[in-house]
Design a protein around this motif. Structure first.
Motif, mmCIF file in Angstrom:
data_model
loop_
_atom_site.group_PDB
_atom_site.id
_atom_site.type_symbol
_atom_site.label_atom_id
_atom_site.label_comp_id
_atom_site.label_asym_id
_atom_site.label_seq_id
_atom_site.Cartn_x
_atom_site.Cartn_y
_atom_site.Cartn_z
ATOM 1 N N HIS A 166 -7.459 -2.428 -13.099
ATOM 2 C CA HIS A 166 -7.764 -1.412 -12.084
ATOM 3 C C HIS A 166 -6.901 -1.643 -10.856
ATOM 4 O O HIS A 166 -6.880 -2.746 -10.290
ATOM 5 C CB HIS A 166 -9.241 -1.461 -11.692
ATOM 6 N N ASP A 167 -6.172 -0.588 -10.442
ATOM 7 C CA ASP A 167 -5.370 -0.648 -9.233
ATOM 8 C C ASP A 167 -6.302 -0.411 -8.042
ATOM 9 O O ASP A 167 -6.825 0.684 -7.853
ATOM 10 C CB ASP A 167 -4.269 0.422 -9.281
ATOM 11 N N ASP A 168 -6.496 -1.457 -7.237
ATOM 12 C CA ASP A 168 -7.474 -1.371 -6.162
ATOM 13 C C ASP A 168 -7.043 -0.425 -5.040
ATOM 14 O O ASP A 168 -7.889 0.184 -4.384
ATOM 15 C CB ASP A 168 -7.736 -2.764 -5.580
ATOM 16 N N ASP B 298 0.837 -1.209 0.000
ATOM 17 C CA ASP B 298 0.000 0.000 0.000
ATOM 18 C C ASP B 298 0.866 1.252 0.000
ATOM 19 O O ASP B 298 0.804 2.091 0.917
ATOM 20 C CB ASP B 298 -0.928 0.017 1.213
ATOM 21 N N SER C 55 -7.261 -5.597 -10.401
ATOM 22 C CA SER C 55 -8.497 -6.336 -10.705
ATOM 23 C C SER C 55 -8.962 -6.004 -12.120
ATOM 24 O O SER C 55 -8.511 -5.037 -12.733
ATOM 25 C CB SER C 55 -9.588 -5.986 -9.695
ATOM 26 N N LYS C 56 -9.873 -6.837 -12.625
ATOM 27 C CA LYS C 56 -10.499 -6.647 -13.941
ATOM 28 C C LYS C 56 -9.464 -6.539 -15.048
ATOM 29 O O LYS C 56 -9.626 -5.754 -16.003
ATOM 30 C CB LYS C 56 -11.397 -5.411 -13.934
ATOM 31 N N ASN D 228 0.444 -3.361 -5.517
ATOM 32 C CA ASN D 228 -1.002 -3.326 -5.280
ATOM 33 C C ASN D 228 -1.713 -4.389 -6.109
ATOM 34 O O ASN D 228 -1.281 -4.715 -7.222
ATOM 35 C CB ASN D 228 -1.577 -1.951 -5.641
ATOM 36 N N ASN D 229 -2.804 -4.882 -5.593
ATOM 37 C CA ASN D 229 -3.609 -5.842 -6.340
ATOM 38 C C ASN D 229 -4.272 -5.155 -7.529
ATOM 39 O O ASN D 229 -4.783 -4.040 -7.414
ATOM 40 C CB ASN D 229 -4.684 -6.460 -5.446
ATOM 41 N N GLY E 215 -7.882 -11.050 -11.850
ATOM 42 C CA GLY E 215 -7.031 -10.401 -10.851
ATOM 43 C C GLY E 215 -5.567 -10.754 -11.025
ATOM 44 O O GLY E 215 -5.207 -11.875 -11.394
ATOM 45 N N ASP F 197 -7.404 3.303 -12.968
ATOM 46 C CA ASP F 197 -7.232 2.307 -14.014
ATOM 47 C C ASP F 197 -5.783 2.328 -14.507
ATOM 48 O O ASP F 197 -5.155 3.397 -14.571
ATOM 49 C CB ASP F 197 -8.173 2.589 -15.185
ATOM 50 N N ASN G 59 -6.848 3.166 -6.658
ATOM 51 C CA ASN G 59 -8.186 3.450 -7.175
ATOM 52 C C ASN G 59 -8.133 4.169 -8.522
ATOM 53 O O ASN G 59 -8.841 5.148 -8.763
ATOM 54 C CB ASN G 59 -8.996 4.272 -6.170
#
Length: 641
Positions: free
Chosen positions: A607-609, A445, A525-526, A522-523, A565, A614, A612
């Motif tokens: 998307h960087d979770d 993070d 997604s999508k 960072n995780n 992911g 893209d 926040n």
């Protein structure tokens, strides 16, 4: 003559005496009554005679039918009248009217919330028959009146209420609600009568005013705050009832623009629900909530809604029955002195940047007072696991590395000694993020926080000074470094390729395309990878591993890899993510001497979770020059005849 008259008179008297005598018999011969003969007309035919007879009969019955109908109607009316009279005489006692039933409520029309309210209910039966199997039903809200669906039901069997009698029933109910609210109580009487299975209902509405709430809520908070300033709400919940209230919750609905930071004690659910547990009579619970009003405008009113009540039986984090509520409104005012922090030219609460982009901060300040201000001081404290302390610089301010704070005051700028009304200015600084992965490990993070404060002194009468201050914070979230590699192979890879190398005209040669993914902090997604094939390239259909979701559209010649992911550390501290597929090339004469493209540009999106935002990574096309295949020799890429 006189004798004749006397004789006649005597005869008349004699005749009169005979007529009134019982033994009188007329004397003399009987005279026949002569009926003159009437001429009978002979009908011309039998038919005419029948018609005449029928005509006479019609006339006769027409005259007599009126009397007959009237006579029949009279008989029917008489029978009905007798039957109705008999019904009312023998059965009229079983008829019941709701208008002949009175429900009276004796009791206070006000009560304290959470306290028992005694009510005496009198039921008067003015009917001529008994009310049988009588049930009295009371319905009233469990909590505040606006909590639809939360209704308490109380049913009491009363048996039989005789005709002409009064039945009295004593009940106790507990009402909740906000102070001065009106709580409706509905009283229903369900009953039957002899000889009928129907259920009749008589209703009565009764209203009770809540004189005091069962839980008293109070809030200590400022009436005005400036944008981006800290605001603290100190909330107290006190139980006013004489009985213990179990499983109590408190919830705060925050207004738009409020950013929660911390609370004491910590919330039970999310950042706005607290479990108060079982409250004893008179007990008091305190909750302190701190946050900031961000992205708000001057003059706005922001209202905090506070609710308290019992815990829902189905969801432990939800108030099932609301006992009391309170609203606290805070007005957003213009600060006396303002300091706005822009990050890379953008003014917003949170900002995202990649690890290779310098973070440039610009603080724009202004004196909004109508009088001058002295000893202006601006500070910028930089923190966070992604800041590189060695790269913090400022052209005018002094960087104190022991505090990781940059200070601008009258020592660095003489104009800060005295600031006139409406004066404004700008100070700036810069800092670089640390690499997201190094020998020391992976940053989790990654972020940089910048806290800006501005302070000054205002001279008051009597040589007194008033301290003026304001503050603002920004968070810079560092975007994860997502890696995307593509390569073309012939001699290596999961498939055995066929065909000539270098490729020959009108001879098919197969190639293996490999897409590989990696990710740092960072995780993601999508995630999805897309590319198209040139017109002269065919998709063979082999995919490795076959568990990957890779599809080919023959109409658009588009290849789509639905990655989903990409966990942090993929391809670095964890196994990489990879997919391979096979394509074929059959060169044309027009391609002799060239290295044809075998797959067009590819694009990774996701998307960087944490940040926040893209993410997007592009890769250029691949041709027959197999630079990633060590077994491929020089010149093996050009098409030959």
């Amino acid at each position: 003559m006189l004798e004749n008259d006397n004789e006649k008179l005597n005869r008349l008297e004699d005749l009169k005496m005979r007529l009134v005598s019982k033994g009188y018999r007329p004397e003399g011969p009987r005279r026949e009554i002569f009926i003159p003969h009437r001429k009978q007309e002979v009908p011309d035919s039998w038919k005419k005679e029948e018609d005449d007879d029928e005509s006479m009969e019609d006339k006769f019955f027409t005259k007599t039918s009126m009397f007959k109908k009237f006579f029949i109607f009279s008989i029917i009316f008489f029978v009905l009248a007798c039957g109705l009279a008999s019904y009312f005489f023998f059965f009229g006692g079983n008829t019941v009217s709701n208008d002949n039933i009175d429900i009276a409520v004796l009791g206070n029309t006000f009560t304290a919330g959470g306290e028992e309210l005694p009510l005496q209910i009198e039921i008067t039966n003015k009917n001529n028959t008994d009310l049988q199997l009588v049930d009295m039903v009371l319905e009233y809200p469990k909590g505040t009146a606006d909590q639809s669906g939360n209704t308490e039901h109380f049913r009491q069997s009363l048996g039989t209420i005789p005709a002409g009698s009064i039945h009295t029933e004593n009940v106790k109910i507990i009402l909740f609600g906000e102070q001065n609210s009106i709580q409706p109580v509905k009283i229903s009487l369900e009953y039957r009568v002899e000889g009928s299975n129907a259920i009749f209902v008589k209703e009565k509405d009764y209203e009770v005013s809540i004189s005091s709430a069962p839980i008293n809520l109070s809030v200590d908070a400022p009436a005005e705050v400036s944008p981006n300033q800290d605001v603290t709400l100190n909330i107290k919940a006190t139980l006013n009832a004489t009985k213990t209230a179990s499983k109590m919750l408190l919830k705060i609905d925050y207004p738009i623009g409020f950013q929660f930071e911390n609370a004491t004690p910590s919330p039970f659910s999310g950042n706005n629900v607290w479990n108060l547990g079982d409250l004893a009579p008179g007990s008091e619970t305190s909750i302190s909530v701190t946050g900031k009003m961000v992205d708000v405008s001057e003059g706005e009113d922001k209202t905090f809604h506070i609710w308290s009540g019992s815990q829902s039986e189905t969801d432990k984090s939800v108030i099932g029955v609301v006992f009391s509520s309170l609203g606290q409104t805070i007005n957003i005012k213009k600060p006396f002195i303002a300091a706005q922090l822009f990050v890379n030219g953008v003014y917003q609460r949170e900002y995202a940047a990649d690890s290779k982009t310098p973070i440039r901060g610009e603080i724009r300040w202004v004196n909004n007072l109508p009088v001058k201000m002295n000893d202006l001081v601006i500070k910028a404290k930089i923190s966070g696991n992604a800041m590189d302390r060695k790269t913090i610089t400022s052209s005018q301010g002094f960087y104190d590395s022991t505090q990781d704070t940059i200070v601008w005051d009258k020592n660095s700028d003489n104009n800060f000694s005295e600031v006139s009304p409406g004066d404004r200015g700008t100070v700036s600084f810069s800092v670089l993020p640390l690499p997201l992965f190094s020998g020391g490990g992976m940053l989790v993070d990654p972020s940089i926080k910048i806290d800006v404060s501005i302070a000054g002194k205002q001279a008051l009468s009597g040589n007194a000074l008033q301290e003026l201050n304001n503050s603002e914070s920004k968070i810079v979230r560092i975007i994860s470094d997502v890696g995307f590699a593509n390569k073309a192979l012939y001699y290596s890879g999961p498939f055995t390729n066929t065909g000539p190398i270098p490729p020959k005209v009108e001879k098919e040669t197969t190639y293996t395309i490999v897409w590989s993914l990696s990710n740092t902090a960072n995780n993601i997604s999508k995630a999805q990878v897309r590319a198209t094939l040139p017109e002269w390239i065919n998709f063979v259909g082999h995919i490795s591993p076959d568990t990957e979701d890779l599809t080919f559209n023959s109409g658009t010649k588009e290849i789509v890899w639905n990655v989903g992911g990409i966990p942090k550390g993929t391809g670095i501290t964890e196994a990489d993510r990879e997919v391979a597929f096979q394509v074929s090339l059959t060169p044309s004469l027009s391609q002799v001497g060239t290295a044809p493209v075998i797959i067009n540009d590819a694009t990774l999106t996701g998307h960087d979770d944490f940040a926040n935002v893209d993410v997007r990574v592009n890769k250029t096309s691949l041709n027959t020059k197999l630079s990633s295949d060590s077994a491929a020799g020089i010149g093996s890429e050009r098409v030959s005849e």
